[in-house]
Design a protein around this motif. Sequence first.
Motif, PDB file in Angstrom:
ATOM      1  N   LEU A 258     -53.018 -27.295 -19.449  1.00 18.84           N
ATOM      2  CA  LEU A 258     -53.307 -25.971 -19.987  1.00 18.84           C
ATOM      3  C   LEU A 258     -53.287 -25.981 -21.511  1.00 18.84           C
ATOM      4  N   GLY A 259     -52.320 -26.709 -22.079  1.00 16.59           N
ATOM      5  CA  GLY A 259     -52.210 -26.776 -23.526  1.00 16.59           C
ATOM      6  C   GLY A 259     -53.416 -27.422 -24.174  1.00 16.59           C
ATOM      7  N   GLN A 260     -54.004 -28.384 -23.493  1.00 15.35           N
ATOM      8  CA  GLN A 260     -55.190 -29.047 -24.038  1.00 15.35           C
ATOM      9  C   GLN A 260     -56.421 -28.151 -23.947  1.00 15.35           C
ATOM     10  N   ILE A 261     -56.476 -27.378 -22.889  1.00 14.40           N
ATOM     11  CA  ILE A 261     -57.658 -26.524 -22.687  1.00 14.40           C
ATOM     12  C   ILE A 261     -57.566 -25.232 -23.491  1.00 14.40           C
ATOM     13  N   LEU A 262     -56.358 -24.619 -23.506  1.00 20.96           N
ATOM     14  CA  LEU A 262     -56.160 -23.370 -24.247  1.00 20.96           C
ATOM     15  C   LEU A 262     -55.745 -23.702 -25.675  1.00 20.96           C
ATOM     16  N   ASN A 263     -56.648 -24.350 -26.375  1.00 15.90           N
ATOM     17  CA  ASN A 263     -56.373 -24.848 -27.722  1.00 15.90           C
ATOM     18  C   ASN A 263     -56.861 -23.827 -28.743  1.00 15.90           C
ATOM     19  N   PRO A 264     -55.949 -23.303 -29.589  1.00 13.91           N
ATOM     20  CA  PRO A 264     -56.371 -22.271 -30.544  1.00 13.91           C
ATOM     21  C   PRO A 264     -57.394 -22.762 -31.564  1.00 13.91           C
ATOM     22  N   ILE A 265     -57.465 -24.083 -31.764  1.00 10.91           N
ATOM     23  CA  ILE A 265     -58.442 -24.617 -32.713  1.00 10.91           C
ATOM     24  C   ILE A 265     -59.853 -24.467 -32.154  1.00 10.91           C
ATOM     25  N   HIS A 266     -59.965 -24.627 -30.833  1.00  8.83           N
ATOM     26  CA  HIS A 266     -61.250 -24.424 -30.157  1.00  8.83           C
ATOM     27  C   HIS A 266     -61.038 -23.326 -29.128  1.00  8.83           C
ATOM     28  N   PRO A 267     -61.238 -22.071 -29.504  1.00 10.09           N
ATOM     29  CA  PRO A 267     -60.898 -20.940 -28.632  1.00 10.09           C
ATOM     30  C   PRO A 267     -61.439 -21.120 -27.215  1.00 10.09           C
ATOM     31  N   PRO A 268     -60.566 -20.941 -26.223  1.00 11.04           N
ATOM     32  CA  PRO A 268     -60.986 -21.115 -24.830  1.00 11.04           C
ATOM     33  C   PRO A 268     -61.908 -19.988 -24.367  1.00 11.04           C
ATOM     34  N   GLU A 269     -62.673 -20.280 -23.365  1.00 15.37           N
ATOM     35  CA  GLU A 269     -63.602 -19.297 -22.820  1.00 15.37           C
ATOM     36  C   GLU A 269     -63.256 -19.005 -21.371  1.00 15.37           C
ATOM     37  N   ARG A 270     -63.820 -17.906 -20.873  1.00 17.73           N
ATOM     38  CA  ARG A 270     -63.608 -17.573 -19.473  1.00 17.73           C
ATOM     39  C   ARG A 270     -64.132 -18.713 -18.605  1.00 17.73           C
ATOM     40  N   GLY A 271     -63.461 -18.938 -17.488  1.00 18.43           N
ATOM     41  CA  GLY A 271     -63.828 -20.058 -16.626  1.00 18.43           C
ATOM     42  C   GLY A 271     -63.040 -21.313 -16.931  1.00 18.43           C
TER      43      GLY A 271
END
Length: 392
Positions: A258-271
Amino acid sequence: MNPFYYARPGLTEALVRDLTGGNLFSDAANGLFLAAPRRTGKSTFLRNELEPALANTGRVVVYVDLWSDKNRDPGALIAEAIGKELGKHLGIVAKTAKAAGVEHLGLGTWLKVDPAKIGKTDGLTLAEAVRALRETSGKAVALIIDEAQHALTSSQGESAMTALKSARDQLNTPDAANLLLIMSGSDRDKLLRLLNTNAAPFFGSAISLMPPLGEDFIHHIAEMISRTYPQLAPVDVAQLWEAFQRFAHRPQPFVRALGQILNPIHPPERGFERHVLDMADLQRADEERAMESAYLALRPIEQAVIWRMLEQGDRFRPYDADALTFYREKTGEKISAQKAQNAIEALRMQTPSLIWKSAKGEYALDDAGMKTWFKQRGSQGTWPPLSPGDKA
């Protein structure tokens, strides 16, 4: 505390109730044996929830992790943990004795105890040390031994388990549980060896499988995600729950993904949930590939030994006629007991070791995850693994 930590007060309350005699149908007061796979949060739960909950019942709680130092004898680790706690209370009693008089306290001999010598020939026995801790503290004792199956790897560790059983029998009465024993293990089959034969120290007890974190944990995580990233709400809990199961209910790799995907540097998207599922599949594939590579790197006789252990489980007998026949069938060579023993020792000496051995000469796979891998490949019809040359 880790912000992702999820407390389980219901489980804690149930275990404390069982241990303290609140459940008439539970034998936990005579010993609670908890099994849970590695990295599913067992040790964290014991330290952060069960230990303080037992202390809140007015007990002295001693915790020892037998994997904290695998280079030290497990029996020595148990004695040291009890000795350290006893030392604290002996110090208090010694101060009180100066004012009240040692004879009045009736603890004169214990005031001279060296906690570092507990379990040694010139010190208190383990059972005596537990009794001394009970008397000097004025409280019942709860002893939590994490990775308890490791005690079986040395004669001193086995003796410690026998001594604790003796202490339990001496201290506990029908009306009072003065010594609670809680033992956990990351491998149910190994932990079972503490209680599955007449010679086992806790024969007659039963193992409880510690429930893994469930869907309520995923709802907790989903709420945290929604608060941090409102644009991602509502979070698909069903997909995250599926991913957590594919991570084998292990919170650490799940939260790391989750930490790798929900990275504030590259804002996560829906899905994003789909990506978590993909990472779970990738990790599982990597783990299976690692086990396959380790297996294929072995000599034929070593592969045959591992295969036999996977099939037989706790029924494994390394040198009986059936085992030697099995080795011959799988290798195409006549295998003597000596050759089989050499192979087992080579497997034990690997880093990490592939085979666990008890002080009594019992063998088991060191990594319980191999059994899951074996069953999965068997159900898929892909056992045994084949080298690239064999596949061609």
